[in-house]
Motif scaffolding. Sequence first.
Motif, PDB file in Angstrom:
ATOM      1  N   ALA A 202       0.836  -1.202   0.000  1.00  0.00           N
ATOM      2  CA  ALA A 202       0.000   0.000   0.000  1.00  0.00           C
ATOM      3  C   ALA A 202       0.871   1.252   0.000  1.00  0.00           C
ATOM      4  N   HIS A 203       1.955   1.241   0.762  1.00  0.00           N
ATOM      5  CA  HIS A 203       2.869   2.384   0.785  1.00  0.00           C
ATOM      6  C   HIS A 203       3.630   2.503  -0.530  1.00  0.00           C
ATOM      7  N   GLU A 204       4.088   1.389  -1.063  1.00  0.00           N
ATOM      8  CA  GLU A 204       4.850   1.427  -2.321  1.00  0.00           C
ATOM      9  C   GLU A 204       4.007   1.992  -3.463  1.00  0.00           C
ATOM     10  N   LEU A 205       2.732   1.641  -3.497  1.00  0.00           N
ATOM     11  CA  LEU A 205       1.847   2.135  -4.558  1.00  0.00           C
ATOM     12  C   LEU A 205       1.199   3.464  -4.190  1.00  0.00           C
ATOM     13  N   ASP A 206       1.487   3.957  -2.984  1.00  0.00           N
ATOM     14  CA  ASP A 206       0.933   5.225  -2.500  1.00  0.00           C
ATOM     15  C   ASP A 206      -0.588   5.236  -2.601  1.00  0.00           C
ATOM     16  N   LEU A 207      -1.211   4.152  -2.157  1.00  0.00           N
ATOM     17  CA  LEU A 207      -2.663   4.074  -2.167  1.00  0.00           C
ATOM     18  C   LEU A 207      -3.247   5.005  -1.103  1.00  0.00           C
ATOM     19  N   ALA A 208      -4.384   5.586  -1.395  1.00  0.00           N
ATOM     20  CA  ALA A 208      -5.081   6.355  -0.362  1.00  0.00           C
ATOM     21  C   ALA A 208      -5.640   5.410   0.693  1.00  0.00           C
TER      22      ALA A 208
END
Length: 409
Positions: A202-208
């Motif tokens: 989630a952090h790597e893809l910068d998901l909200a």
Amino acid sequence: MTKVRIDRLGLHGDGIAPGPVYVARTLPSEVVEGVIDQDRIAAPRILMPSADRVKAPCAQYARCGGCALQHARDDFVAEWKQGVVEQALRAQGIEARFRPVKTSPARSRRRVTFAGRRLKKGASIGFHTRASDTVVDVPDCRVIAPELAALREGLAGFVTVLGSRKAEVSFSATLSEAGVDLDIRGGKPLEPAMFPALTRLAHELDLARLSVEGDVQVTLRPPFQMFGTAQVIPPPGAFLQATREGEAALAQAVVDAVGHAKRVADLFSGCGTFALPLARQSEVHAVEGEAAMLEALDGGWRKAPGLARVTHEVRDLFRRPLLPDDLRMFDAVVIDPPRAGAEAQTAELAKARPPVIAAVSCNPITFARDAKTLVNAGYTLDWVQVVDQFRWSPHVELAARLSLAHIPN
């Protein structure tokens, strides 16, 4: 090999020749040949192309099942979609004035569902091929927003964590004002050992926000949407209009239809797509079957300055439609049902006879059926606005205004 001439397009966008014989990705007046299997030619050869035929902009169009009309000129598609609505109304004995069709631009779809399959090495992420569960990569999709297209390859990490060789993983990605809101379904049951990997991805893809089967796992930023001046955070997987442009066109049509009504009922309101823009000038009572969506609507309304009062009610309008005594207190009603339409609720509207009804629909057939009920009750279908936010698909959406004879347009 059999040679046929295409007479018309069916509701799914397939060409139809006498027989009937169905031929995908063909256009009226074209002459094609191919092998007829039952009632379909799966691999037609175009002998005489239509003047409306163009080269499909997507290199994967022949394989991907996501689009059905990339081979046709944009103005032909707009005319055809309006014609679908006209034909549905005509079958009910109704004629209508049409506003110009509003078509969303390419690369504007803000929600998409990717399919993911685990392979011996890595994963395949993409869309299903036509009438198949085979997944095809579409690295340069011309439909979805660039932010969603860029997400595709990064989803392989989630397949590694949650996927199996036997089951397909579904990724519902929605572009919010704060980034991508991702809901994953169909994978292996969650286990505590998976959480660190899910958080890292989630952090790597910068998901909200990241949710699995509708349960929120990671929130980096609230994934809010703007409905009028209100910031609304929908629950994972909640319904949202497919494009910002399409939503704006439908919302403006609803505002135009309602006019200066002081009290408005918004039926099948969802998270407030129409209720909150209307609240800039009208008091609104929102009715929806899903409590979580109404909670999101209420949260957005309470934080937005300058809006009129918005009340809400959790109610299954299919089983318990609002009755005439409930409806007579409103100057206008907005109704936006699912594809099945709102036969029971429309019958009560016909009895209550509110002055104006703004109808939104994703199914011309059920819209025409329900419009007939209202016309029989004394309403006039003032105008229809076709909105094409599912570009290159056979899907048709519309908004319309119905009023009693003495109510000005």
